[in-house]
Design a protein around this motif. Structure first.
Motif, short mmCIF file in Angstrom:
data_model
loop_
_atom_site.label_atom_id
_atom_site.label_comp_id
_atom_site.label_asym_id
_atom_site.label_seq_id
_atom_site.Cartn_x
_atom_site.Cartn_y
_atom_site.Cartn_z
N ASP A 93 0.81 -1.22 0.00
CA ASP A 93 0.00 0.00 0.00
C ASP A 93 0.85 1.27 0.00
O ASP A 93 0.33 2.37 -0.02
CB ASP A 93 -0.97 0.00 1.18
CG ASP A 93 -0.26 -0.01 2.53
OD1 ASP A 93 0.99 0.02 2.56
OD2 ASP A 93 -0.95 -0.05 3.56
N GLY A 94 2.16 1.13 0.04
CA GLY A 94 3.06 2.27 0.01
C GLY A 94 3.25 2.99 1.32
O GLY A 94 4.00 3.95 1.40
N ARG A 95 2.58 2.52 2.38
CA ARG A 95 2.67 3.22 3.67
C ARG A 95 3.65 2.56 4.62
O ARG A 95 4.44 3.25 5.26
CB ARG A 95 1.29 3.28 4.34
CG ARG A 95 0.31 4.13 3.58
CD ARG A 95 -1.01 4.20 4.28
NE ARG A 95 -1.58 2.87 4.42
CZ ARG A 95 -2.50 2.54 5.30
NH1 ARG A 95 -2.95 3.42 6.15
NH2 ARG A 95 -2.97 1.32 5.34
N GLY A 96 3.59 1.25 4.76
CA GLY A 96 4.42 0.57 5.74
C GLY A 96 5.80 0.24 5.20
O GLY A 96 6.05 0.25 4.00
N LEU A 97 6.72 -0.04 6.11
CA LEU A 97 8.06 -0.46 5.73
C LEU A 97 8.21 -1.96 5.99
O LEU A 97 7.81 -2.45 7.05
CB LEU A 97 9.11 0.29 6.53
CG LEU A 97 9.26 1.77 6.21
CD1 LEU A 97 10.31 2.39 7.13
CD2 LEU A 97 9.66 1.97 4.77
N LEU A 98 8.80 -2.63 5.04
CA LEU A 98 9.10 -4.05 5.18
C LEU A 98 10.60 -4.22 4.97
O LEU A 98 11.22 -3.45 4.23
CB LEU A 98 8.33 -4.86 4.14
CG LEU A 98 6.81 -4.72 4.19
CD1 LEU A 98 6.17 -5.43 3.01
CD2 LEU A 98 6.26 -5.26 5.50
N PHE A 99 11.17 -5.21 5.60
CA PHE A 99 12.61 -5.38 5.54
C PHE A 99 13.00 -6.71 4.91
O PHE A 99 12.34 -7.72 5.08
CB PHE A 99 13.22 -5.28 6.95
CG PHE A 99 12.90 -3.97 7.61
CD1 PHE A 99 13.63 -2.85 7.29
CD2 PHE A 99 11.86 -3.85 8.51
CE1 PHE A 99 13.33 -1.63 7.87
CE2 PHE A 99 11.56 -2.64 9.09
CZ PHE A 99 12.29 -1.52 8.77
N THR A 100 14.08 -6.67 4.14
CA THR A 100 14.69 -7.87 3.58
C THR A 100 16.17 -7.82 3.92
O THR A 100 16.68 -6.78 4.33
CB THR A 100 14.50 -7.94 2.05
OG1 THR A 100 15.05 -6.75 1.47
CG2 THR A 100 13.05 -8.08 1.65
N LEU A 101 16.85 -8.93 3.72
CA LEU A 101 18.28 -8.95 3.99
C LEU A 101 19.00 -8.11 2.95
O LEU A 101 18.69 -8.17 1.76
CB LEU A 101 18.81 -10.38 3.96
CG LEU A 101 18.30 -11.31 5.05
CD1 LEU A 101 18.88 -12.70 4.89
CD2 LEU A 101 18.61 -10.78 6.43
N GLY A 102 19.96 -7.34 3.41
CA GLY A 102 20.79 -6.52 2.50
C GLY A 102 21.94 -7.35 1.95
O GLY A 102 22.08 -8.53 2.25
N ALA A 103 22.78 -6.70 1.18
CA ALA A 103 23.91 -7.39 0.53
C ALA A 103 24.85 -8.03 1.56
O ALA A 103 25.29 -9.16 1.38
CB ALA A 103 24.67 -6.40 -0.34
N ALA A 104 25.11 -7.33 2.64
CA ALA A 104 26.02 -7.86 3.67
C ALA A 104 25.32 -8.87 4.60
O ALA A 104 25.98 -9.58 5.33
CB ALA A 104 26.60 -6.73 4.50
N GLY A 105 24.00 -8.94 4.53
CA GLY A 105 23.25 -9.83 5.43
C GLY A 105 22.95 -11.19 4.85
O GLY A 105 22.41 -12.05 5.53
N CYS A 106 23.28 -11.39 3.60
CA CYS A 106 22.97 -12.69 2.96
C CYS A 106 23.94 -13.77 3.34
O CYS A 106 25.04 -13.69 3.52
CB CYS A 106 22.95 -12.53 1.45
SG CYS A 106 21.53 -11.57 0.90
#
Length: 64
Positions: free
Chosen positions: A51-64
């Protein structure tokens, strides 16, 4: 470390500050502080929700 593991093993739609705080029984402010450090270290990547409002997180380049 626990936040990284949570994000690695859950669907992206479940990786919001609210969901992570609920899982670990801490406040959203506590998770926000931890996430800020992980974002600065490139361990996490920030995305907007459907919906463009909330933030969701994924692993970054250093977190993989």
């Amino acid at each position: 470390m626990q936040i990284l593991l949570f994000i690695a093993f859950h669907d992206t739609k479940q990786c919001s500050v609210t969901a992570i705080a609920r899982e670990f029984a801490v406040t959203k402010a506590t998770i926000s502080d931890a996430v800020r450090v992980l974002l600065e270290a490139d361990l996490l990547k920030k995305n907007t929700g459907d919906d463009g409002r909330g933030l969701l997180f994924t692993l970054g380049a250093a977190g993989c």
